[in-house]
Design a protein around this motif. Structure first.
Motif, PDB file in Angstrom:
ATOM      1  N   ALA A  24       3.322  -2.163   3.744  1.00  0.00           N
ATOM      2  CA  ALA A  24       3.941  -3.338   3.135  1.00  0.00           C
ATOM      3  C   ALA A  24       4.754  -4.140   4.142  1.00  0.00           C
ATOM      4  O   ALA A  24       4.785  -5.377   4.086  1.00  0.00           O
ATOM      5  CB  ALA A  24       4.817  -2.916   1.959  1.00  0.00           C
ATOM      6  N   PHE A  25       5.430  -3.450   5.065  1.00  0.00           N
ATOM      7  CA  PHE A  25       6.300  -4.141   6.014  1.00  0.00           C
ATOM      8  C   PHE A  25       5.680  -4.287   7.404  1.00  0.00           C
ATOM      9  O   PHE A  25       6.247  -4.955   8.258  1.00  0.00           O
ATOM     10  CB  PHE A  25       7.644  -3.411   6.109  1.00  0.00           C
ATOM     11  N   GLY A  26       4.526  -3.653   7.616  1.00  0.00           N
ATOM     12  CA  GLY A  26       3.891  -3.733   8.915  1.00  0.00           C
ATOM     13  C   GLY A  26       2.747  -4.721   8.985  1.00  0.00           C
ATOM     14  O   GLY A  26       2.388  -5.197  10.052  1.00  0.00           O
ATOM     15  N   GLU A  57      -2.841  -2.763  17.106  1.00  0.00           N
ATOM     16  CA  GLU A  57      -1.557  -3.332  17.503  1.00  0.00           C
ATOM     17  C   GLU A  57      -1.317  -3.175  19.003  1.00  0.00           C
ATOM     18  O   GLU A  57      -0.802  -4.084  19.659  1.00  0.00           O
ATOM     19  CB  GLU A  57      -0.425  -2.651  16.717  1.00  0.00           C
ATOM     20  N   GLU A  58      -1.685  -2.017  19.541  1.00  0.00           N
ATOM     21  CA  GLU A  58      -1.419  -1.751  20.953  1.00  0.00           C
ATOM     22  C   GLU A  58      -2.183  -2.717  21.864  1.00  0.00           C
ATOM     23  O   GLU A  58      -1.635  -3.254  22.827  1.00  0.00           O
ATOM     24  CB  GLU A  58      -1.785  -0.310  21.294  1.00  0.00           C
ATOM     25  N   VAL A  84     -10.708  -5.070  15.373  1.00  0.00           N
ATOM     26  CA  VAL A  84     -11.779  -4.075  15.499  1.00  0.00           C
ATOM     27  C   VAL A  84     -12.714  -4.224  14.303  1.00  0.00           C
ATOM     28  O   VAL A  84     -12.354  -3.882  13.172  1.00  0.00           O
ATOM     29  CB  VAL A  84     -11.210  -2.646  15.548  1.00  0.00           C
ATOM     30  N   LEU A  85     -13.904  -4.749  14.535  1.00  0.00           N
ATOM     31  CA  LEU A  85     -14.890  -4.901  13.468  1.00  0.00           C
ATOM     32  C   LEU A  85     -15.604  -3.573  13.228  1.00  0.00           C
ATOM     33  O   LEU A  85     -16.078  -2.940  14.175  1.00  0.00           O
ATOM     34  CB  LEU A  85     -15.907  -5.982  13.825  1.00  0.00           C
ATOM     35  N   LEU A 107      -5.785 -10.463  10.278  1.00  0.00           N
ATOM     36  CA  LEU A 107      -7.229 -10.297  10.410  1.00  0.00           C
ATOM     37  C   LEU A 107      -8.005 -11.324   9.590  1.00  0.00           C
ATOM     38  O   LEU A 107      -9.095 -11.747   9.977  1.00  0.00           O
ATOM     39  CB  LEU A 107      -7.636  -8.896   9.934  1.00  0.00           C
ATOM     40  N   VAL A 108      -7.455 -11.654   8.444  1.00  0.00           N
ATOM     41  CA  VAL A 108      -8.183 -12.459   7.466  1.00  0.00           C
ATOM     42  C   VAL A 108      -7.380 -13.717   7.170  1.00  0.00           C
ATOM     43  O   VAL A 108      -6.238 -13.632   6.691  1.00  0.00           O
ATOM     44  CB  VAL A 108      -8.414 -11.658   6.172  1.00  0.00           C
ATOM     45  N   ASP A 109      -7.969 -14.870   7.437  1.00  0.00           N
ATOM     46  CA  ASP A 109      -7.283 -16.108   7.086  1.00  0.00           C
ATOM     47  C   ASP A 109      -7.623 -16.489   5.647  1.00  0.00           C
ATOM     48  O   ASP A 109      -8.433 -15.827   4.979  1.00  0.00           O
ATOM     49  CB  ASP A 109      -7.632 -17.235   8.067  1.00  0.00           C
TER      50      ASP A 109
END
Length: 432
Positions: A222-224, A283-284, A289-290, A405-407
């Protein structure tokens, strides 16, 4: 070691997957003095992921159970000792002093470096070789599932004194809570005091390993991940008619066919048209990554808490095979037999909140996934159909997605495709 001395075989708690550091002994299947064979399941353990059966890797006679049910044990601890069959009755050779123990990974070798450990909820029982630490198999026990037994231990309730109300004569969680409430002590009055019952205003129930893990994962998600949720209300009358036809189709004999099956199929249809939705965020490396396979998670409410096992390579399954996989996955989860492998590697998730009579909601992403689809309750509503207001079967869909990832365009197209298929499932045939 002399002929009259024997060293017992020690079975250590293994890491059953994903680097877990500890697990709880949920249930013993054997007692001291029982004969076991190589590969026989001797206990069930509860991890933060699943309930797992542990087979012993050698044969012999159970000499000692190191921990009672309900104890949290670190990976690498000896949980049971077994004497070779030919050595029963021979005096035991004292075990050699062990070096400082370190958690082990899969197998029984020590890890290269120590890892941090959560504190145990209960200290291990003292090891007394000839005395059983838990009831010996064959002793009459109240009928109750492992999560119910755990709740009873946590609340200090003796299951032998609980009246069962389950359909098969088993004890339920509510039976345990009722017994716990009735057993709350009241202060003993003095001669100058009247006996006044103490009201009970709350009950504290220790969280299970699954609920703790879910709480951590949902907070992190939720916060990440920046969540966006979109909604669409759709006429699914044709889908409901198709569900009724499939239930009578011999190809679906023996499996449960529900609107959830077609919602899953509709999402897979949308993924094929928009594969970018089946992805994760690194994140790193700051990379998208598809994923080339769809491991479709199904949120399942179980006595142990929320589990999200997934159907591996769901995109490759025919509708009858998808129905069988979905039915088996949900049944296994509710029976507490889900394995860590079933829970790992998910790429997308579907949650059916409609079974609880809920119209819609804002689902939180399963950690590491790009989207989750919520199917709301399906019921008759007034709807404009062919120029007239008539009753139709209608539902509301909600799609939450990770905005990294998703607009908005991609999320909207995916949700629109799912809605289009559920409005007219013939699209599955006409569009492949």
């Amino acid at each position: 070691m002399t002929d009259t001395m024997v060293r017992y075989q020690e079975f250590r708690l293994p890491d059953v997957g994903e680097g877990l550091q500890d697990a709880e002994i949920a249930r013993w299947h054997v007692g001291v003095g029982d004969t076991v064979t190589d590969g026989q399941v001797v206990c069930e353990i509860e991890t933060a992921k699943a309930m797992v059966e542990l087979p012993v890797p050698f044969a012999g006679v159970v000499r000692e159970l190191r921990f009672p049910e309900g104890t949290t044990v670190d990976v690498g601890e000896v949980i049971i000792t077994v004497a070779p069959p030919e050595a029963v009755g021979a005096p035991a050779e004292p075990p050699a002093a062990e070096p400082a123990r370190q958690p082990v990974l899969v197998g029984y070798g020590a890890a290269a470096a120590p890892t941090s450990r959560r504190p145990r909820r209960q200290a291990p029982a003292p090891a007394v070789p000839a005395a059983p630490a838990v009831p010996v198999r064959g002793t009459e026990r109240a009928m109750a599932k492992p999560p119910v037994r755990k709740l009873a231990r946590d609340l200090g309730v003796d299951l032998g004194r609980v009246r069962p109300s389950g359909r098969h004569g088993d004890i339920t969680r509510e039976d345990v809570r009722t017994a716990a409430a009735e057993a709350v002590p009241v202060p003993v009055p003095t001669e100058s005091q009247e006996q006044v019952p103490v009201p009970v205003h709350e009950t504290r129930i220790p969280a299970s390993a699954v609920r703790k893990a879910t709480a951590r994962a949902m907070t992190e998600s939720a916060f990440g991940a920046p969540h966006v949720t979109e909604f669409v209300t759709v006429d699914v009358t044709r889908t409901m008619k198709l569900v009724e036809r499939l239930r009578k189709d011999p190809e679906f004999a023996g499996v449960r066919v529900s609107p959830l099956l077609l919602a899953v199929r509709a999402l897979l249809f949308a993924v094929r048209r928009h594969p970018e939705i089946n992805a994760s965020w690194d994140e790193e490396r700051q990379e998208i990554v598809l994923k080339h396979r769809v491991n479709l998670g199904i949120a399942a409410a179980t006595p142990r808490g929320l589990l999200v096992p997934n159907i591996k390579d769901a995109q490759s399954l025919s509708l009858p095979r998808l129905a069988a996989a979905l039915d088996g996955l949900v049944t296994t989860a509710r029976e507490g037999r889900t394995t860590p492998a079933d829970l790992g590697g998910g790429t997308l998730t579907v949650t059916n909140i409609g079974v609880f009579g809920i119209d819609t909601g804002t689902p939180i992403l399963n950690p590491g996934e790009a989207a989750i689809l919520a199917l709301g309750a399906i019921g008759p509503r007034p709807w404009v159909h062919r120029g007239e207001v008539v009753p139709r079967q209608v539902t509301t869909l909600a799609l939450s997605f990770d905005h990294r990832l998703v607009d908005g365009e991609l999320g909207s197209r995916v949700l629109a495709d799912v809605a289009a298929v559920l409005h007219d499932p013939r699209r599955l045939a006409t569009h492949g």
